[in-house]
Design an enzyme around this catalytic site. Sequence first.
Site, PDB file in Angstrom:
ATOM      1  N   MET A 172      46.488  52.463  37.121  1.00  0.00           N
ATOM      2  CA  MET A 172      45.906  52.741  38.420  1.00  0.00           C
ATOM      3  C   MET A 172      44.860  53.843  38.263  1.00  0.00           C
ATOM      4  O   MET A 172      45.210  54.998  38.053  1.00  0.00           O
ATOM      5  CB  MET A 172      47.008  53.179  39.393  1.00  0.00           C
ATOM      6  CG  MET A 172      46.475  53.724  40.688  1.00  0.00           C
ATOM      7  SD  MET A 172      47.732  54.096  41.915  1.00  0.00           S
ATOM      8  CE  MET A 172      48.283  55.685  41.377  1.00  0.00           C
ATOM      9  N   PRO A 173      43.586  53.498  38.350  1.00  0.00           N
ATOM     10  CA  PRO A 173      42.538  54.527  38.278  1.00  0.00           C
ATOM     11  C   PRO A 173      42.561  55.418  39.526  1.00  0.00           C
ATOM     12  O   PRO A 173      42.814  54.950  40.638  1.00  0.00           O
ATOM     13  CB  PRO A 173      41.246  53.733  38.231  1.00  0.00           C
ATOM     14  CG  PRO A 173      41.631  52.341  37.915  1.00  0.00           C
ATOM     15  CD  PRO A 173      43.024  52.161  38.396  1.00  0.00           C
ATOM     16  N   TYR A 174      42.291  56.689  39.296  1.00  0.00           N
ATOM     17  CA  TYR A 174      42.177  57.663  40.382  1.00  0.00           C
ATOM     18  C   TYR A 174      40.890  58.432  40.141  1.00  0.00           C
ATOM     19  O   TYR A 174      40.770  59.143  39.146  1.00  0.00           O
ATOM     20  CB  TYR A 174      43.373  58.613  40.388  1.00  0.00           C
ATOM     21  CG  TYR A 174      43.401  59.536  41.569  1.00  0.00           C
ATOM     22  CD1 TYR A 174      44.240  59.292  42.650  1.00  0.00           C
ATOM     23  CD2 TYR A 174      42.590  60.663  41.619  1.00  0.00           C
ATOM     24  CE1 TYR A 174      44.268  60.147  43.741  1.00  0.00           C
ATOM     25  CE2 TYR A 174      42.608  61.514  42.708  1.00  0.00           C
ATOM     26  CZ  TYR A 174      43.453  61.253  43.763  1.00  0.00           C
ATOM     27  OH  TYR A 174      43.477  62.089  44.847  1.00  0.00           O
TER      28      TYR A 174
END
Length: 68
Positions: A1-3
Amino acid sequence: MPYVTIKITKEGATKEQKAELIEGVTNLLVSVLGKNPATTVVTIDEVDMDNWGIGGQQVSELRKKPKP
């Protein structure tokens, strides 16, 4: 999950401009890294110009100077 966190000075970016940034960054992560847009998080932090410094000066003061 990119943030992803985008930091900008608080100079009146519109809701529409922020939405475009969020969509654009999400699309970039999808196209370049194959990330799932449903799990990609993008936040925008707006920083007061008195709290942002460049070259030892507050951005609020730098903005007052004429551009060469």
